[in-house]
Design a protein around this motif. Sequence first.
Motif, short mmCIF file in Angstrom:
data_model
loop_
_atom_site.label_atom_id
_atom_site.label_comp_id
_atom_site.label_asym_id
_atom_site.label_seq_id
_atom_site.Cartn_x
_atom_site.Cartn_y
_atom_site.Cartn_z
N THR A 1 0.36 -8.99 -2.92
CA THR A 1 0.59 -9.80 -4.11
C THR A 1 1.95 -10.47 -4.02
OG1 THR A 1 1.69 -8.02 -5.33
CG2 THR A 1 -0.73 -8.09 -5.45
N GLN A 2 2.31 -11.21 -5.06
CA GLN A 2 3.62 -11.85 -5.10
C GLN A 2 4.73 -10.80 -5.01
OE1 GLN A 2 4.64 -13.67 -8.80
NE2 GLN A 2 6.43 -14.75 -8.01
N ALA A 3 4.51 -9.65 -5.64
CA ALA A 3 5.52 -8.60 -5.63
C ALA A 3 5.82 -8.13 -4.20
CB ALA A 3 5.07 -7.42 -6.48
N ARG B 1 9.62 -7.84 0.17
CA ARG B 1 9.91 -8.08 1.58
C ARG B 1 11.21 -8.87 1.76
NH1 ARG B 1 5.51 -10.30 2.63
NH2 ARG B 1 4.38 -8.42 3.22
N ASP B 2 11.38 -9.91 0.94
CA ASP B 2 12.59 -10.73 1.03
C ASP B 2 13.84 -9.92 0.66
OD1 ASP B 2 10.97 -12.84 1.71
OD2 ASP B 2 10.94 -13.74 -0.29
N GLN C 1 13.26 -8.42 -11.26
CA GLN C 1 12.21 -9.40 -10.97
C GLN C 1 11.03 -8.76 -10.24
OE1 GLN C 1 13.47 -12.62 -8.43
NE2 GLN C 1 11.69 -13.89 -8.91
N ILE C 2 11.34 -7.89 -9.29
CA ILE C 2 10.27 -7.19 -8.56
C ILE C 2 9.47 -6.30 -9.50
CG2 ILE C 2 9.82 -5.44 -6.80
CD1 ILE C 2 12.25 -6.63 -5.27
N ALA D 1 4.32 -5.44 -12.51
CA ALA D 1 3.61 -5.32 -13.78
C ALA D 1 2.60 -6.46 -13.96
CB ALA D 1 4.61 -5.32 -14.94
N ALA D 2 2.99 -7.68 -13.57
CA ALA D 2 2.10 -8.83 -13.72
C ALA D 2 0.95 -8.77 -12.71
CB ALA D 2 2.89 -10.12 -13.55
N ASP D 3 1.26 -8.44 -11.46
CA ASP D 3 0.25 -8.45 -10.41
C ASP D 3 -0.82 -7.39 -10.62
OD1 ASP D 3 1.65 -10.49 -9.22
OD2 ASP D 3 2.62 -9.23 -7.70
N TYR D 4 -0.41 -6.25 -11.16
CA TYR D 4 -1.37 -5.17 -11.35
C TYR D 4 -1.78 -5.00 -12.82
CZ TYR D 4 -0.53 -4.15 -6.50
OH TYR D 4 -0.45 -4.28 -5.13
N ARG D 5 -1.49 -6.04 -13.61
CA ARG D 5 -1.99 -6.16 -14.99
C ARG D 5 -1.62 -4.96 -15.86
NH1 ARG D 5 -5.65 -8.46 -11.51
NH2 ARG D 5 -6.27 -10.61 -12.00
#
Length: 315
Positions: free
Chosen positions: A263-265, A270-271, A302-303, A308-312
Amino acid sequence: MLGRAANGVYWMARYLERAENTARLIDVGFHLALTRGNRASQEEEWKSVLTTTGQGAGYLVNHGEYTGVQVFNYLLREKDNPGSVLQMIEHARTNARVVRTSITNEVWEATNETWMLLRDLLSRPVRETNLGEVLAAIRRQAMLVRGAMEGSMLRNDVFNFARIGTFIERADSTARILDVKYYVLLPSVAWVGSNLDNVQWDTLLRSVAGNRAYSWLNAGNMDPRGIARFLILDRRFPRSLVFCYEKIRSNMAGLAMQYGGETQAHQLLRDAGAALHQITIEEVFEKGLHEFLREFIGKNTQIGGAIAADYRFIE
């Protein structure tokens, strides 16, 4: 796993970690205040504890002076403080109850026992004479729950979300402690190399349970730059920023395997992890320790939001 359950186990772990970190901060604040020669310096130390926890503004609503008894009772048990240890333990238990069918009996019982014990301990104002007992109980109970997780849970998404919550919270705490405490201690130029100076740096390391490990690795040499390197870049220390992010990466990889993709997270992590692994302590100080740590805290937040957003997650 449903978003509500993922949210519950993630925040159960975060609240337990935050409660333990708050207890460690109070302990270091108390011991550093004892080394201060006058009341103004002692109040400044307690103010820094509130600043580190982000509770300075809330404290000033009902309190005007930074006396030790007032500050540590506010952080431990005050009803009007939503960030008190007692409130955090109640939140951890509430979240554990929500996900009770997803966690083991051992984890639930340890969490519930922690709540009952600390509810009784914090039912009355804490005094300096029993502060050590209360703080030790908070640390011990948090470690008991983590031990139950490690020893009884399947290595599945439930376990991964709990571990991610623990290390997101721990990384945030280590960064905040180093940021605030470093600048509380650094101005003491006249004391550099003195017994008092060494005691203060040792007490800072105690706040992250790192005093013995650092002393063993560095032959007892209390060097501010060495301490910063230890807390940021030492992969062997379980509260360093690098260590926390390696554990988050491992558990996020587990989620990617179980849910069939990243996901975006994952990319944000990684960055941030790559930046931590590539930087040297000399580059950190060249950039500015405060600036580096504030940037890290922002990315860490932010991570957490992306997870929280990616896994709803459902608040």
